[in-house]
Design a protein around this motif. Structure first.
Motif, short mmCIF file in Angstrom:
data_model
loop_
_atom_site.label_atom_id
_atom_site.label_comp_id
_atom_site.label_asym_id
_atom_site.label_seq_id
_atom_site.Cartn_x
_atom_site.Cartn_y
_atom_site.Cartn_z
N ARG A 131 0.75 -1.27 0.08
CA ARG A 131 -0.14 0.21 0.12
C ARG A 131 0.68 1.23 -0.07
O ARG A 131 0.46 2.26 -0.72
N ASN A 132 1.90 1.34 1.05
CA ASN A 132 2.55 2.54 0.97
C ASN A 132 3.86 2.57 -0.09
O ASN A 132 4.07 3.70 -0.82
N GLY A 133 4.02 1.42 -0.62
CA GLY A 133 5.00 1.44 -1.60
C GLY A 133 4.66 1.72 -3.13
O GLY A 133 5.38 2.23 -3.84
N ILE A 134 3.48 1.14 -3.37
CA ILE A 134 3.09 0.82 -4.53
C ILE A 134 1.73 1.69 -4.77
O ILE A 134 1.52 2.84 -5.63
N ILE A 135 0.64 1.58 -3.90
CA ILE A 135 -0.59 1.99 -4.34
C ILE A 135 -0.64 3.50 -4.00
O ILE A 135 -1.13 4.33 -4.75
N LEU A 136 0.17 4.08 -3.06
CA LEU A 136 0.08 5.46 -2.51
C LEU A 136 1.04 6.22 -3.60
O LEU A 136 0.99 7.36 -3.34
N ASN A 137 2.01 5.36 -4.21
CA ASN A 137 2.96 6.53 -5.21
C ASN A 137 2.25 6.58 -6.48
O ASN A 137 1.94 5.58 -7.19
N ARG A 138 2.16 7.63 -6.73
CA ARG A 138 1.24 8.21 -7.83
C ARG A 138 1.90 8.05 -9.22
O ARG A 138 1.42 8.13 -10.15
N GLU A 139 3.24 7.84 -8.88
CA GLU A 139 4.22 7.98 -10.15
C GLU A 139 3.99 6.26 -10.72
O GLU A 139 4.42 6.16 -11.84
#
Length: 148
Positions: A75-83
């Motif tokens: 969640r923190n590393g992939i989902i929340l990363n808008r890039e």
């Protein structure tokens, strides 16, 4: 007092619509991975984003329960990363897992047709983590930012 009730009512309606938006994406994750990819291919960009978000979120929660990933790791590393392009990330993880997998092509194709997308993607993530570690996942997330 009436304003408070209107705000509370509006919040409830918003939550209901927000949950409904992801219900279809969640249901698609129960289909086989090959069906999931077919639906993805014929969806618009907003639907693809929802489907990909849902699949990554489920896989992350599944791997957290098994103790493979830390809490909210994906969640923190992939989902929340808008890039990070979630759709590309899923494809890249699948390709990397296929390269690392010792099974033959026929076995992999049967797994694509018979395994729920959620479970298949969880397996792919586990395989990439086992062979490449967190750095391998981070590299795939970085690569997903660019067109495939």
């Amino acid at each position: 007092m009436a304003i408070i009730w209107m705000i509370a009512g509006g919040a409830v309606v918003y939550i209901i619509f927000a949950l409904k938006k992801y219900q279809d994406a969640n249901e698609v994750g129960l289909r086989s991975m090959s069906e999931w990819l077919g639906v993805l291919e014929h969806s618009n960009s907003k639907q693809r984003e929802k489907m990909s978000h849902s699949l990554i979120l489920f896989a992350g929660k599944n791997l957290e329960r098994q103790g493979i990933l830390p809490k909210n790791g994906l969640r923190n590393g992939i989902i929340l990363n808008r890039e990070v392009c979630k759709e590309n990330f899923i494809i890249l993880v699948g390709e990397e897992a296929a390269n690392l997998d010792s099974f033959d092509i026929a076995h992999r194709e049967r797994a694509l047709d018979a395994t729920a997308a959620r479970d298949y993607f969880s397996y792919c993530l586990t395989l990439v983590l086992a062979k490449r570690g967190a750095d391998g996942i981070a590299m795939l997330a970085f690569k997903s930012r660019y067109p495939l």
